[in-house]
Write a protein that holds these residues in place. Structure first.
Motif, PDB file in Angstrom:
ATOM      1  N   LYS A 119     -18.385  27.617 -58.115  1.00  0.00           N
ATOM      2  CA  LYS A 119     -19.059  27.880 -56.838  1.00  0.00           C
ATOM      3  C   LYS A 119     -20.572  27.989 -57.043  1.00  0.00           C
ATOM      4  O   LYS A 119     -21.029  28.807 -57.843  1.00  0.00           O
ATOM      5  N   VAL A 120     -21.287  27.156 -56.315  1.00  0.00           N
ATOM      6  CA  VAL A 120     -22.756  27.148 -56.397  1.00  0.00           C
ATOM      7  C   VAL A 120     -23.321  27.557 -55.036  1.00  0.00           C
ATOM      8  O   VAL A 120     -23.002  26.938 -54.022  1.00  0.00           O
ATOM      9  N   LEU A 121     -24.098  28.604 -55.044  1.00  0.00           N
ATOM     10  CA  LEU A 121     -24.751  29.046 -53.811  1.00  0.00           C
ATOM     11  C   LEU A 121     -26.145  28.441 -53.764  1.00  0.00           C
ATOM     12  O   LEU A 121     -26.910  28.591 -54.711  1.00  0.00           O
ATOM     13  N   MET A 122     -26.449  27.745 -52.677  1.00  0.00           N
ATOM     14  CA  MET A 122     -27.792  27.173 -52.534  1.00  0.00           C
ATOM     15  C   MET A 122     -28.514  27.843 -51.371  1.00  0.00           C
ATOM     16  O   MET A 122     -28.044  27.790 -50.237  1.00  0.00           O
ATOM     17  N   ALA A 123     -29.619  28.480 -51.685  1.00  0.00           N
ATOM     18  CA  ALA A 123     -30.402  29.158 -50.645  1.00  0.00           C
ATOM     19  C   ALA A 123     -31.592  28.277 -50.277  1.00  0.00           C
ATOM     20  O   ALA A 123     -32.455  28.018 -51.116  1.00  0.00           O
ATOM     21  N   PHE A 124     -31.589  27.819 -49.049  1.00  0.00           N
ATOM     22  CA  PHE A 124     -32.662  26.941 -48.561  1.00  0.00           C
ATOM     23  C   PHE A 124     -33.714  27.803 -47.865  1.00  0.00           C
ATOM     24  O   PHE A 124     -33.627  28.063 -46.666  1.00  0.00           O
ATOM     25  N   ASP A 125     -34.684  28.249 -48.640  1.00  0.00           N
ATOM     26  CA  ASP A 125     -35.709  29.129 -48.078  1.00  0.00           C
ATOM     27  C   ASP A 125     -37.026  28.370 -47.912  1.00  0.00           C
ATOM     28  O   ASP A 125     -38.036  28.701 -48.531  1.00  0.00           O
ATOM     29  N   GLY A 172     -29.593  30.251 -45.638  1.00  0.00           N
ATOM     30  CA  GLY A 172     -31.040  30.161 -45.481  1.00  0.00           C
ATOM     31  C   GLY A 172     -31.628  31.489 -45.062  1.00  0.00           C
ATOM     32  O   GLY A 172     -31.113  32.138 -44.147  1.00  0.00           O
ATOM     33  N   LEU A 173     -32.671  31.891 -45.749  1.00  0.00           N
ATOM     34  CA  LEU A 173     -33.401  33.093 -45.315  1.00  0.00           C
ATOM     35  C   LEU A 173     -34.587  32.691 -44.448  1.00  0.00           C
ATOM     36  O   LEU A 173     -35.306  33.544 -43.946  1.00  0.00           O
ATOM     37  N   TRP A 174     -34.778  31.377 -44.330  1.00  0.00           N
ATOM     38  CA  TRP A 174     -35.781  30.833 -43.406  1.00  0.00           C
ATOM     39  C   TRP A 174     -35.014  30.131 -42.283  1.00  0.00           C
ATOM     40  O   TRP A 174     -34.034  29.416 -42.573  1.00  0.00           O
ATOM     41  N   PRO A 175     -35.435  30.306 -41.033  1.00  0.00           N
ATOM     42  CA  PRO A 175     -34.659  29.744 -39.925  1.00  0.00           C
ATOM     43  C   PRO A 175     -34.391  28.245 -40.037  1.00  0.00           C
ATOM     44  O   PRO A 175     -33.320  27.765 -39.687  1.00  0.00           O
TER      45      PRO A 175
END
Lengths: 225, 275
Positions: free
Chosen positions: B54-60, B91-94
């Motif tokens: 499992k790879v979590l990708m955060a698009f910030d 995403g922590l950015w909208p």
């Protein structure tokens, strides 16, 4: 992304050219694009905050939006309290909502002092949250990674650079003699760091411009495959 | 002559820079990309993951930073889908989750994935944006489902197949954060890595990279790709050449122009000062 002379692509291209045109000199097209950007940004953020914060987090959780909808939406905390007579954890959102309202009191000059309470809450919680994490991640972990044996040139540079950099910021004693020499070396390290940062910044800004040029010549005009 | 050089209209410099960026776009030559150890670590870590990991990708990030970060996102997604790694997007950015969707569209349009395109809730899920900055990361350390009650499409996350058995960071094998500022890599290091011991790699805009490099040295980050160069390196490693590689030529030409102007400007300054 759709390519070619579509309406949205052409509009985006005109806006891009309008903003870039400022490099030549200030002009009406730039002013229009700038005003449009500010307006759209404000509108976007308002809608975003409404639909992603206030509505789901506050109104849905408390059950206020359910009062105005006829669907079979899940009961909010207020419905649970008044219909079932039990306490729901989501009632705590009422406190958050109240603090938010108190913050808005800044808009009323006579009641502006009320906004200091939520502000104090934010400062207090943020400080508490960051105090240990910053100390652990940005102080202790970095300190640990700087304590290195003098076995490689890289290690020596790291240790000397760190110590001399710290010495430069030591102002309790005049920078003379050995202390002055170390501070001087520290200055060099700092200058090199700033230079590297500047280089990265140039790289970043160029990349952004490349992105816009790629849009103009590839996506819009279709000249670059 | 040197006096004239010192008084050169800045717009002439802009024209030179613009030409340096535009002309290489029409050239078919490609630039040699050397891989830095920081990017190699990202690839090695990805390579070490078993199929089904499992790879979590955060698009910030948002569209202004896309030229640097989008090629990284596409390269990593292609690697993950090709090697059967499960991708969880947040995403922590909208605008982050939208950038993720665009990257996935890019993957789907790649002929390599024509017969086996990534499928939602089988190969990837998009949990969408959540406001709260670092508090979201803090919340994810306790419960993903509580922090993201619904996915990007509005479906309750507990109904998603891929969310079964995923409670918090301990169920995630690797996190990749693509960040253009706050909240971003620094917050992920502070909360996900140092508090919840997650394994994290980052892709950053070049302007942000110098701030984050110390975390790699301290072992808090398992790799860092900085700017367009980092994107091109990632593309080279995963074997999918995209815009990162394509843009590097323009980038290099522009850098050469800037260096030439710095040298000429300084030379002109010192020569005229002697007079």
């Amino acid at each position: 992304m759709e390519t070619g002379f579509t309406f949205t692509n052409t509009l985006a291209a005109i806006l891009t050219i309008g903003i870039i045109s400022f490099l030549w000199r200030d002009n009406p097209l730039y002013k229009v694009c700038e005003a449009l950007f500010v307006g759209v940004s404000a509108g976007y953020w308002f809608v975003s905050l409404w639909y992603q914060n206030l509505l789901p987090q506050l109104f849905d959780n408390l059950g206020i939006s359910q009062l105005f909808s006829s669907g079979s939406a899940e009961d909010g905390a207020l419905q649970v309290l008044f219909k079932q007579g039990r306490f729901d954890d989501r009632l705590f959102y009422l406190v958050a909502g109240l603090l938010g309202l108190m913050m808005l009191m800044r808009l009323i000059p006579n009641l502006g002092w009320i906004s200091r309470w939520p502000l104090g809450f934010i400062i207090g919680t943020t400080s508490g949250l960051y105090f240990t994490t910053y100390f652990q991640s940005n102080a202790m972990a970095q300190l640990k990674s700087t304590v290195l044996p003098f076995t490689t040139v890289g290690n020596i540079v790291m240790v000397v650079g760190t110590i001399c950099g710290l010495v430069y910021f030591y102002f309790s004693k005049e920078h003379k003699g050995a202390l002055g020499g170390a501070a001087k070396i520290g200055t060099w390290f700092l200058m090199i760091t700033f230079g590297a940062s500047f280089g990265y910044t140039v790289m970043s800004r160029m990349s952004l411009l490349i992105g816009r040029f790629d849009f103009l010549f590839s996506t819009w005009l279709g000249l670059v495959k | 002559m040197f006096d004239k050089l010192l008084k050169i209209d800045r717009r002439i410099i802009f024209i030179f820079v613009a030409l340096a960026l535009i002309v290489p776009m029409f050239l078919t030559i490609t630039q040699h990309i050397s891989v830095s150890p920081e990017v190699q670590i990202i690839y090695d870590t990805l390579k070490g993951l078993q199929p089904g990991s499992k790879v979590l990708m955060a698009f910030d990030y948002d569209p202004p930073s896309a030229p640097e970060l989008q090629p990284m996102a596409v390269a990593i997604l292609k690697y993950c889908f090709k090697n059967n790694l499960k991708v969880y997007i947040i995403g922590l950015w909208p605008q982050g989750p939208m950038q993720a969707n665009m990257a996935i569209d890019n993957v789907i349009s790649d002929p390599t994935f024509k017969d086996n395109p990534p499928i939602y809730d089988k190969d990837y899920v998009n949990l969408g944006f959540m406001s709260g900055n670092e508090l979201v990361i803090q919340g994810m350390g306790s419960s993903f489902l509580h922090t993201f009650p619904r996915d990007y499409l509005g479906k309750p996350t507990h109904q998603l197949e891929m969310m079964k058995g995923v409670n918090n960071f301990s169920n995630i094998d690797f996190i990749v954060n693509l960040s253009a500022g706050y909240p971003g890599t620094v917050e992920w290091v502070l909360f996900a890595v140092d508090r919840f011991h997650a394994k994290l790699a980052a892709g950053n805009t070049a302007v942000q990279a110098p701030q984050v490099y110390p975390y790699v040295h301290a072992g808090q980050l398992s790799g860092l790709a900085g700017g367009l160069k980092g994107a091109a390196e990632l593309e080279k490693l995963v074997g999918f050449y995209g815009k990162g590689t394509k843009f590097m030529l323009s980038q290099s030409f522009a850098h050469m122009i800037v260096i030439v102007f710095i040298i000429v400007g300084n030379a002109a300054y010192f020569i005229t000062r002697k007079k």
